[in-house]
Structure formats: C-alpha cells, structure tokens
Design a protein around this motif. Sequence first.
Motif, PDB file in Angstrom:
ATOM      1  N   ALA A 557       0.828  -1.202   0.000  1.00 14.00           N
ATOM      2  CA  ALA A 557       0.000   0.000   0.000  1.00 14.00           C
ATOM      3  C   ALA A 557       0.863   1.253   0.000  1.00 14.00           C
ATOM      4  O   ALA A 557       0.550   2.253  -0.651  1.00 14.00           O
ATOM      5  N   GLN A 558       2.010   1.206   0.758  1.00 11.65           N
ATOM      6  CA  GLN A 558       2.905   2.358   0.784  1.00 11.65           C
ATOM      7  C   GLN A 558       3.497   2.638  -0.598  1.00 11.65           C
ATOM      8  O   GLN A 558       3.681   3.801  -0.989  1.00 11.65           O
ATOM      9  N   GLU A 559       3.779   1.580  -1.336  1.00 15.65           N
ATOM     10  CA  GLU A 559       4.308   1.750  -2.698  1.00 15.65           C
ATOM     11  C   GLU A 559       3.253   2.380  -3.612  1.00 15.65           C
ATOM     12  O   GLU A 559       3.555   3.239  -4.446  1.00 15.65           O
ATOM     13  N   HIS A 560       2.007   1.944  -3.447  1.00 17.78           N
ATOM     14  CA  HIS A 560       0.917   2.501  -4.267  1.00 17.78           C
ATOM     15  C   HIS A 560       0.728   3.988  -3.994  1.00 17.78           C
ATOM     16  O   HIS A 560       0.391   4.754  -4.907  1.00 17.78           O
ATOM     17  N   MET A 561       0.957   4.417  -2.756  1.00 14.21           N
ATOM     18  CA  MET A 561       0.736   5.813  -2.390  1.00 14.21           C
ATOM     19  C   MET A 561       1.735   6.750  -3.062  1.00 14.21           C
ATOM     20  O   MET A 561       1.512   7.966  -3.133  1.00 14.21           O
ATOM     21  N   LYS A 562       2.819   6.200  -3.565  1.00 10.46           N
ATOM     22  CA  LYS A 562       3.823   7.002  -4.274  1.00 10.46           C
ATOM     23  C   LYS A 562       3.392   7.320  -5.701  1.00 10.46           C
ATOM     24  O   LYS A 562       3.982   8.171  -6.357  1.00 10.46           O
ATOM     25  N   PRO A 564       0.947   9.031  -8.121  1.00 11.82           N
ATOM     26  CA  PRO A 564      -0.085  10.085  -8.049  1.00 11.82           C
ATOM     27  C   PRO A 564      -1.388   9.703  -8.761  1.00 11.82           C
ATOM     28  O   PRO A 564      -2.469  10.109  -8.328  1.00 11.82           O
ATOM     29  N   MET A 565      -1.307   8.946  -9.837  1.00 17.33           N
ATOM     30  CA  MET A 565      -2.525   8.542 -10.554  1.00 17.33           C
ATOM     31  C   MET A 565      -3.379   7.627  -9.693  1.00 17.33           C
ATOM     32  O   MET A 565      -4.614   7.757  -9.636  1.00 17.33           O
ATOM     33  N   VAL A 566      -2.719   6.688  -9.005  1.00 15.75           N
ATOM     34  CA  VAL A 566      -3.446   5.765  -8.133  1.00 15.75           C
ATOM     35  C   VAL A 566      -4.099   6.533  -6.990  1.00 15.75           C
ATOM     36  O   VAL A 566      -5.263   6.319  -6.645  1.00 15.75           O
ATOM     37  N   MET A 567      -3.342   7.465  -6.386  1.00 14.61           N
ATOM     38  CA  MET A 567      -3.879   8.211  -5.255  1.00 14.61           C
ATOM     39  C   MET A 567      -5.040   9.116  -5.677  1.00 14.61           C
ATOM     40  O   MET A 567      -5.981   9.349  -4.904  1.00 14.61           O
ATOM     41  N   ASN A 568      -4.968   9.613  -6.902  1.00 15.68           N
ATOM     42  CA  ASN A 568      -6.070  10.447  -7.411  1.00 15.68           C
ATOM     43  C   ASN A 568      -7.359   9.632  -7.508  1.00 15.68           C
ATOM     44  O   ASN A 568      -8.448  10.101  -7.134  1.00 15.68           O
ATOM     45  N   LYS A 569      -7.243   8.403  -7.980  1.00 10.27           N
ATOM     46  CA  LYS A 569      -8.416   7.523  -8.076  1.00 10.27           C
ATOM     47  C   LYS A 569      -8.918   7.111  -6.701  1.00 10.27           C
ATOM     48  O   LYS A 569     -10.130   7.021  -6.459  1.00 10.27           O
TER      49      LYS A 569
END
Length: 582
Positions: A557-562, A564-569
């Motif tokens: 999850a920490q890797e995904h937070m890096k 920006p496209m994923v965090m925007n969704k």
Amino acid sequence: MADEAKAKGNAAFSSGDFNAAIKHFTDAINLSPTNHVLYSNRSAAYASLHQYEAALSDAKRTVELKPDWSKGYSRLGAAHLGLHQYQDAVSAYKKGLEIDPNNEALKSGLADAQSAATASASRSRAAPPPNPFGDAFQGPEMWAKLTADPTTRVFLQQPDFVKAMQEIQRNPSKLNEYLQDQRVMQALGVLLNVKFKAHGGGDDMEIPEADSPPAPSPSRPAKEEVKKPEPEPEPEPMEITEEEKEKKEKKEKALKEKEAGNAAYKKKDFETAIKHYTTAMELDEGDISYITNRAAVYLEMGKYEDCIKDCDKAVERGRELRSDYKMIARALTRKGTALAKMAKCSKDYEPAIETFQKALTEHRNPDTLKKLNDAEKAKKDLEQQEYFDPKIADEEREKGNECFKQQKYPEAVKHYTESLRRNPKDPKAYSNRAACYTKLGALPEGLKDAEKCIELDPTFSKGYTRKGAVQFFMKEYDKALETYQEGLKHDANNQELLDGVRRCVEQINKANRGDLSPEELKERQAKAMQDPEIQNILSDPVMRQVLIDFQENPKAAQEHMKNPMVMNKIQKLVSAGIVQMR
C-alpha cells in the motif's frame, strides 16, 4: 377514343394476349360501330383463340360493312376453315380474289381450303393408321395454334419450317427426322399444350394476323412434291391507319430529338439541348420526360422561373396521362430545387419545402429527402440570422436580471431564453439562465447552460462558478472541486471560486473522517455507483488489487501511495463514500 382502344388491341394481339385484344377491339367498336377494320381485327383475335363461331360473325359483319374490301373475305375464309366448312371457305376466298386477283394471302388461303377439302374427302374414304401424334398434327387446328403462339407465329414466315411441318402433317412418323430442329420441338410443345417462353418482340414489331391457317394437302408422290412445293403461308400485319403510322413516326422522331438533347446537355451546350427537347415536346405530347429534361436545362442555366413553369406543366400533363408516379416526383423535386435556389429569406424556403414533401408522397427518393432536409436546415439558419439583434438581446437579458432579483425565476428564464434567441453567442445570458435553473432545481439544464457558457468564453469565471455550484448541489464534490480549480487558472483571486474550493474540501474531508451519517453515506454511495468514472475505477483489475493491498498488505500500500494517478483515483473513491480511510 376508338383509335386509342384500337391501338391497345393491336398491342395486346402482338403480345399474344388475345382476350385483352378482344376487349379493346370491342371497346373501339362501341365507340365506332361502323368501322369495318375493327370487326376484321376482332375476328382475327377470335380465330387465334379458336373461337371460330365468333370469328365468323365478325367476318360477316366486316363484309357487310365493306363488301369491296378483300381482307374481309380473307377473314371469312379463315373462320369457315376453322369450322371445317371447307366449301364455304373456298367460296369466300374466291370472292375475295374477284376483288383483288393479285392478293397472295387470298391465293394461299384458297389453296389451303381446297387442300383441306381434298384431305377431308380422303380421310372419309380410308381412315389413316393410328399414330401417337396424329391428332396434334392433323387438321387446320394445327396451323391455328401455331399462328396463335407468339413464338411459332414467327416461324411460319420461314419456308423451310413450313415445309417441314407440312411433311410431318402428312406423315407424323417423319417427326423423328426433325427432332434436332429446335423450331419443330417448340411447335410440338405448343401443339401438346406445353408453354414455351416467346423470345423477341417489341413495340415496333409488326403484328401478324391469323388470316388463313394453312391446311393439309392431299398426299402426293415425292417427285411431285419436289417439282411443285406446297404454298407458303403469308401472315398479314394488323391493319394500321395512316393516322397511327404518322403518330408512330412522330414518336420515333421525338425519341431521336431527346437523344440529341441529352448529348448536347452533357456537352453543356444548353441552348441546343433546349431546342431538341422543345422539338420532341411538339412531336410527342404523351411523354413528359421531354418537359422535365428541358426543366433540368433551365435549372442548370439559372433560369429558375422557366424551370418551375416546365415542372408545373409536366405535373399537370403527367396527371392527365396517368404517368409513372416517379416521373411526377422527379418534376416536383426539380421544382423544389429551383425554388430553393431562388430563396433569399427564411419564408422563401416554405414553398420549396412544401414541394419536396409533395414529391416524397409520390415517390420516397433518398435524393429528394436530402434536399428537403437541406432546405429545412437552411430555413432554420436564416431564421436565426434574421432574428439576430444584439441590442434587443441585451435588453431581454436586463429584464431577466430584474426578475432574478425579484426571485421571479420562471419569468427570468423566459427573458434569458429570448435574449439567447436574439444573440445565441452571449455567454452572460447562458450564465444567468444557469443560475435560474439552479434556483429552480433544474440541475441538468443548469449544468448544460454553464458548460455552454464556458465553451463560448473559457476565460469567463462566472461560467465556472455556475458549473461548480450545480455539481456541488448534485453532491459531486470531487467534480465540483475540479471545476473551481480550473476556474482559478483564469482568475486566481476570484472569491466565489475560492469559496467553492473550500466548501468542496470540507465535504471531502468529512467523508474521509467518516463523519457522514449512515443515510448520507448510503445516498452518496448510490449516487457514486451511477457515475461512469467510478464504475471504471472499480472495474479496473489494477485498482481492485490496490484496494486489496490497502487492506491486507501495508507494505504494498505504501508503494501505491507514491503513484499520483493511483492516489487520485483513491481520492475519488473516498469522496464518493465508496472507500473510507481510518
């Protein structure tokens, strides 16, 4: 007219439709009961159907009306021959020869009648041996059937075919010698009532008559046959008056003029084309294609008034003649095109549109339908241009502003709408009407007006505040936030836009903290699930794995937070109430 009915009868006789021929000749006789030619022609039609009693009655009437006309006796002899009244037939042919001694048809008929009489006497003395095709080839019925059939009627003008049939008639066993001759096989089919399709024939072919079907000759030695062959039948054409001949010639000349006109039109030699089409019209008034062709030339030349006159004439004449509905539709379409070319204002298109609609009721042609649609669009565009008045538009917008201040929102919408009709490019009117729709709760209409306002002027900040407000009331906070932020790019210090951003962030954070009531959360989730963007995020296999990792794999999850496209969704899902962060 008797001549018209007679012409129809001749045409029907030529095509082998003898019943129709009889009907038309009867109509002609009713109109002209003393015309001997009509009785003669009907007699031939009756004979072709083997109705010899009726044929005899008409032949007698022909002779009665015109005793000095040799063809009447030819009809009389043929009818007697069909009834096996051979001596009466001989007598009729002889009387005809007294009037016209050189008439070959009468001579041939007399020879046939005499031969039939002799053959009949021979058969009465000694009956011939039975033969499977004997009945088909014996007697004058054979020649009557061959004359009645359109295909074999043509063969009767060929000497070798007639000779072959005479030999088979005398000795049916000789049929085997002619099995390779397709004409003989065709004739056999006719005699045995097996229908063969007739070939050839057209409007200009002559119409042969069943004047005197050839009859059998008595058996003679082979040498005598070679020295003195049987007489060949000479079918006569149906009687055509001088008036009919002249009419036919004029029609042929008219068609040639039309072809010349078409050639000149293709070469853009319009004056010559008009000359040829005009000549064709004068020669043949029964064909409206000459008129519509000339109208096409006038249209090409820009002589629209002349084109319209020709089209009106073609429609009027076409209805009188009961012409093909496609021809009438063509004339109407051409008229509509000319009217559209002449149009200078929106009202001028009304007669063109009406004419195209009439053409479509005659024949639904794709080209006419396209012309109708083009005319309707041109009329609408001109109406807008004619209605355009920026000064009145500003006055109507101000009236709408006054009503808005007085909270008379329906009246305000009417004034803003009238303002837009006068000036459809005014972004302020769209912005103000969007505000009215928002007050009235007509959010989809308000959103549409706000988007149109932004489209007309992307730098107009009011458009973004209107759109953001509508989205906020629709509880699409993430979309409203995007709209406000987009507006700030054009006007960074706009207080309405900044306030809009603040309100959206508050609502989004409220969802992030989980401060929503169960009812609010349920409502927001239901609304979000109807959003195509949210549906796409949830159906994306990558995002589904990301959501699983957030629950079960903190390191991933920490890797995904890096990203920006994923965090925007993820943020969109949080704002929609689909995902809650704790």
